[in-house]
Design a protein around this motif. Structure first.
Motif, PDB file in Angstrom:
ATOM      1  N   GLU A  43       0.866  -1.177   0.000  1.00  0.00           N
ATOM      2  CA  GLU A  43       0.000   0.000   0.000  1.00  0.00           C
ATOM      3  C   GLU A  43       0.902   1.226   0.000  1.00  0.00           C
ATOM      4  N   TYR A  98       1.372   5.391   0.037  1.00  0.00           N
ATOM      5  CA  TYR A  98       0.737   6.613   0.515  1.00  0.00           C
ATOM      6  C   TYR A  98       1.557   7.827   0.079  1.00  0.00           C
ATOM      7  N   ASN A 137      -3.754   7.556   1.180  1.00  0.00           N
ATOM      8  CA  ASN A 137      -3.766   6.389   0.305  1.00  0.00           C
ATOM      9  C   ASN A 137      -4.513   6.760  -0.974  1.00  0.00           C
ATOM     10  N   ASP A 180      -5.144   6.215  -4.222  1.00  0.00           N
ATOM     11  CA  ASP A 180      -5.116   5.323  -5.382  1.00  0.00           C
ATOM     12  C   ASP A 180      -5.632   6.006  -6.642  1.00  0.00           C
ATOM     13  N   SER A 202      -0.257   5.691  -6.542  1.00  0.00           N
ATOM     14  CA  SER A 202      -0.540   6.829  -5.678  1.00  0.00           C
ATOM     15  C   SER A 202      -0.470   8.098  -6.516  1.00  0.00           C
TER      16      SER A 202
END
Length: 237
Positions: free
Chosen positions: A17, A19, A24, A26, A113
């Motif tokens: 994941e 950031y 976060n 996406d 990101s």
């Protein structure tokens, strides 16, 4: 006679994941960051399988190599960081983690990101009765026009205009076509002030102010002038 036999069903998996400044993001636009400000990317890598992963390599399609995690036990996580400077406009990059299980092929995962680099800017053009430097009869009416343009890539809030002459108070006239109170990138706002011509050379300066979404204050100034004509003649015979 009996004999037991066993095996362990390895189900390796990995998750990353990514950031941007703690978000976060996406999907675009992501956080709005003033162009030139610092950016911190966090890469959170988790072993989501049931076997230990080793030699976990973390990369980024824009930043290159981020680092290597020697080992991650099942369900364990570790965070790596990268740093940069925000550029103007929409930005995207993708983090990827690849790890090696005790059996089978390497496992990999990717996560995008985003951020938007705010490049706030404003411009003002001031004219006196439609021009600069002209002769105006003393006592005639004057209209100062202040044309304010958004020259950046983000909408500006709190837009207002002042004048170096304390007796001149520009007020908004037109331009906020959608009525949202923001000087959008495709809008031009007009402010006006009025007065009466005085004798001699006169000049004053208009200044426009605004604030970008990343709390960046911007301003611009423009000077305008006229000459107050006071023609007279005398004859002594």
């Amino acid at each position: 006679d009996s004999d037991e036999s066993s095996y362990f069903g390895a189900d390796p998996a990995i998750d990353i994941e990514k950031y941007t400044n703690g978000e976060n993001a996406d999907d675009p636009t992501g956080p709005v960051i003033a162009a030139g400000d610092d950016v911190t990317w966090s890469f959170v890598v988790t072993n989501t399988g049931n076997v230990t992963l080793t030699s976990i390599v973390v990369t980024d399609d824009e930043l290159g190599a981020i680092g290597t995690i020697p080992m991650l036990a099942p369900q364990a996580s570790q965070t790596l960081y990268a740093y940069g400077t925000a550029v103007a406009g929409q930005y995207a990059n993708i983090g990827t983690a690849t790890g090696t299980p005790p059996v089978g092929e390497d496992v990999t995962d990717s996560d995008p990101s985003h951020y938007f680099g705010s490049d706030a800017a404003i411009a003002i053009d001031k004219v006196t009765n439609g021009a600069d430097g002209q002769f105006i009869l003393v006592g005639d009416d004057i209209t100062w026009t202040y044309t304010v343009t958004n020259t950046g890539n983000v909408a500006l809030s709190g837009v207002y205009v002042t004048d170096s002459d304390d007796g001149v108070s520009p007020v908004y006239d037109s331009g906020d076509d959608n009525g949202n109170g923001l000087l959008d990138t495709d809008e031009v706002w007009v402010f006006e002030a009025t007065g009466t011509a005085v004798a001699g050379a006169y000049d004053n300066t208009g200044t426009a102010y605004g604030t970008g979404p990343a709390d960046e204050d911007v301003s611009d100034s423009d000077e305008s002038s006229y000459f107050g004509a006071d023609p007279a003649i005398d004859i002594e015979k």
